[in-house]
Write a protein that holds these residues in place. Sequence first.
Motif, PDB file in Angstrom:
ATOM      1  N   UNK A  20      35.276  18.324  -5.752  1.00 17.56           N
ATOM      2  CA  UNK A  20      33.827  18.148  -5.800  1.00 17.56           C
ATOM      3  C   UNK A  20      33.481  16.681  -5.590  1.00 17.56           C
ATOM      4  N   UNK A  21      32.243  16.423  -5.224  1.00 19.38           N
ATOM      5  CA  UNK A  21      31.786  15.044  -5.040  1.00 19.38           C
ATOM      6  C   UNK A  21      31.951  14.242  -6.326  1.00 19.38           C
ATOM      7  N   UNK A  22      31.738  14.892  -7.452  1.00 20.95           N
ATOM      8  CA  UNK A  22      31.846  14.201  -8.730  1.00 20.95           C
ATOM      9  C   UNK A  22      33.296  13.831  -9.045  1.00 20.95           C
ATOM     10  N   UNK A  23      34.237  14.724  -8.680  1.00 25.12           N
ATOM     11  CA  UNK A  23      35.641  14.490  -9.012  1.00 25.12           C
ATOM     12  C   UNK A  23      36.345  13.556  -8.040  1.00 25.12           C
ATOM     13  N   UNK A  24      35.944  13.573  -6.795  1.00 23.85           N
ATOM     14  CA  UNK A  24      36.623  12.717  -5.822  1.00 23.85           C
ATOM     15  C   UNK A  24      35.687  12.385  -4.665  1.00 23.85           C
ATOM     16  N   UNK A  25      34.746  11.536  -4.934  1.00 22.73           N
ATOM     17  CA  UNK A  25      33.793  11.111  -3.912  1.00 22.73           C
ATOM     18  C   UNK A  25      34.503  10.367  -2.776  1.00 22.73           C
ATOM     19  N   UNK A  26      35.650   9.765  -3.102  1.00 26.40           N
ATOM     20  CA  UNK A  26      36.369   8.958  -2.117  1.00 26.40           C
ATOM     21  C   UNK A  26      36.782   9.766  -0.897  1.00 26.40           C
ATOM     22  N   UNK A  27      37.130  11.050  -1.100  1.00 24.27           N
ATOM     23  CA  UNK A  27      37.530  11.883   0.034  1.00 24.27           C
ATOM     24  C   UNK A  27      36.377  12.045   1.020  1.00 24.27           C
ATOM     25  N   UNK A  28      35.204  12.315   0.506  1.00 24.13           N
ATOM     26  CA  UNK A  28      34.045  12.513   1.371  1.00 24.13           C
ATOM     27  C   UNK A  28      33.626  11.198   2.031  1.00 24.13           C
ATOM     28  N   UNK A  29      33.717  10.125   1.298  1.00 19.96           N
ATOM     29  CA  UNK A  29      33.395   8.821   1.877  1.00 19.96           C
ATOM     30  C   UNK A  29      34.393   8.456   2.968  1.00 19.96           C
ATOM     31  N   UNK A  30      35.644   8.883   2.783  1.00 16.86           N
ATOM     32  CA  UNK A  30      36.651   8.653   3.818  1.00 16.86           C
ATOM     33  C   UNK A  30      36.300   9.422   5.094  1.00 16.86           C
ATOM     34  N   UNK A  31      35.855  10.662   4.943  1.00 14.34           N
ATOM     35  CA  UNK A  31      35.446  11.432   6.117  1.00 14.34           C
ATOM     36  C   UNK A  31      34.326  10.717   6.866  1.00 14.34           C
ATOM     37  N   UNK A  32      33.323  10.247   6.139  1.00 14.70           N
ATOM     38  CA  UNK A  32      32.206   9.554   6.786  1.00 14.70           C
ATOM     39  C   UNK A  32      32.685   8.266   7.441  1.00 14.70           C
ATOM     40  N   UNK A  33      33.615   7.586   6.786  1.00 18.91           N
ATOM     41  CA  UNK A  33      34.171   6.356   7.357  1.00 18.91           C
ATOM     42  C   UNK A  33      34.828   6.621   8.711  1.00 18.91           C
ATOM     43  N   UNK A  34      35.646   7.680   8.773  1.00 17.39           N
ATOM     44  CA  UNK A  34      36.338   8.016  10.022  1.00 17.39           C
ATOM     45  C   UNK A  34      35.338   8.486  11.074  1.00 17.39           C
ATOM     46  N   UNK A  35      34.392   9.321  10.673  1.00 15.95           N
ATOM     47  CA  UNK A  35      33.386   9.801  11.622  1.00 15.95           C
ATOM     48  C   UNK A  35      32.576   8.637  12.201  1.00 15.95           C
ATOM     49  N   UNK A  36      32.219   7.708  11.345  1.00 21.56           N
ATOM     50  CA  UNK A  36      31.436   6.558  11.806  1.00 21.56           C
ATOM     51  C   UNK A  36      32.251   5.686  12.752  1.00 21.56           C
TER      52      UNK A  36
END
Length: 420
Positions: free
Chosen positions: A84-100
């Motif tokens: 979940x975003x609460x448990x591991x926001x870093x994973x989702x931020x990593x996806x956005x980092x790569x996409x960007x």
Amino acid sequence: MLKNAFYAQSGGVTAVINASACGVIETARAHSDKIGTVFAGKNGIIGALKEELIDTSLESSETIAALKHTPGGAFGSCRYKLKSLQDNRAEYERLIEVFKAHNIGYFFYNGGGDSADTCLKVSELSQSMGYPIHAVHIPKTVDNDLPITDNCPGFGSVAKYIAIATMEASLDIVSMCASSTKIFILETMGRHAGWIAAAGGLAGKTSEEPPHIILFPEVAFNEEAFLDKVDTSVKQCGYCVIVASEGARYANGDFLADSGATDVFGHKQLGGLAPTLAELIKSKLGYKHHWAVADYLQRSARHIASAVDVEQAYAVGKAAVEFALAGKNSVMPAITRLPGPEYAWHITEAPLNQVANVEKFMPREFISDDGFGITQAARDYLEPLIAGESYPPYRNGLPSYTRIVGQLVAPKTQRSFDVN
């Protein structure tokens, strides 16, 4: 600069998931004035986290077209559940980092309920981070348990395989039952929903024809009623054919074949239902038996895929790109059955917040009163989905499938990301 797209395959693959990939890539190429390169994740969403992106522009048009008749996951899939975003926001931020970093503005995630949830979260987070991404989920699951869509691409071909396997194995058993095997059990996939097992019911048209028993997760297993039905079938017909969903369970919710372990999604791992039932029948009734587990064979059998399934799998991939280019976000192309005596369907859109983490079960009106078979309503639903043949090309007696080049693009973030 044109925005690029990211496509990934998730979870257990199907005989037609690559047809959806074909639909995505061919449609994106047809709109090259609006969308740039389609990158594919190597081994699903893990490819995005590790920045291992396959450049599909290097694949020939012939290879991409051949995906439509090739089983498996051409770009690699994975069973990796983002927390979940609460448990591991870093994973989702990593996806956005790569996409960007790779100028990706479109995210196409091809999978079941868990991937729908991931797709929804990526869309929401990208908005909050100021880098909005058009995220579209592409339905895929042999279990046929996604809501809103009439059926799921991948299911029709599995249903066709199970119906044929049940029919052919039954002919084998009936030829031997006078002096040998009386019982045959086919174990199918289906953890919580009995759609695949139900398809076995298409093998027979009457109650006397096999399968004589179908076990659904939706109907609590009653040992006494089950054994009585087995014994009655053998005495009346000379043999008994059983199609059993791996998710068969007792009234208290316990699985008959609970291995005691869980997978990465938190689901109980199942297996061994067929031999469990066989041993029960042998110990209580003494009948000689054989059993089989369809397992990967049922979901990879592209050589007898349903033509309807192939067409629909391609259509949802195509529609996903068209939805994104039309500005739609957090949606899933859904198959809608049209009313009328002849089977017809079209693509509509379903909001992801109504799809993610929601399971669709067999309606009770699809299951016979005794809980061991399917009704005419189930036949009317299932039969159109297995219709038609879409044979792959053959060479030297074997199907001629394709393999992609799979060339990775150079990383741009200059850092690694640990994927546990």
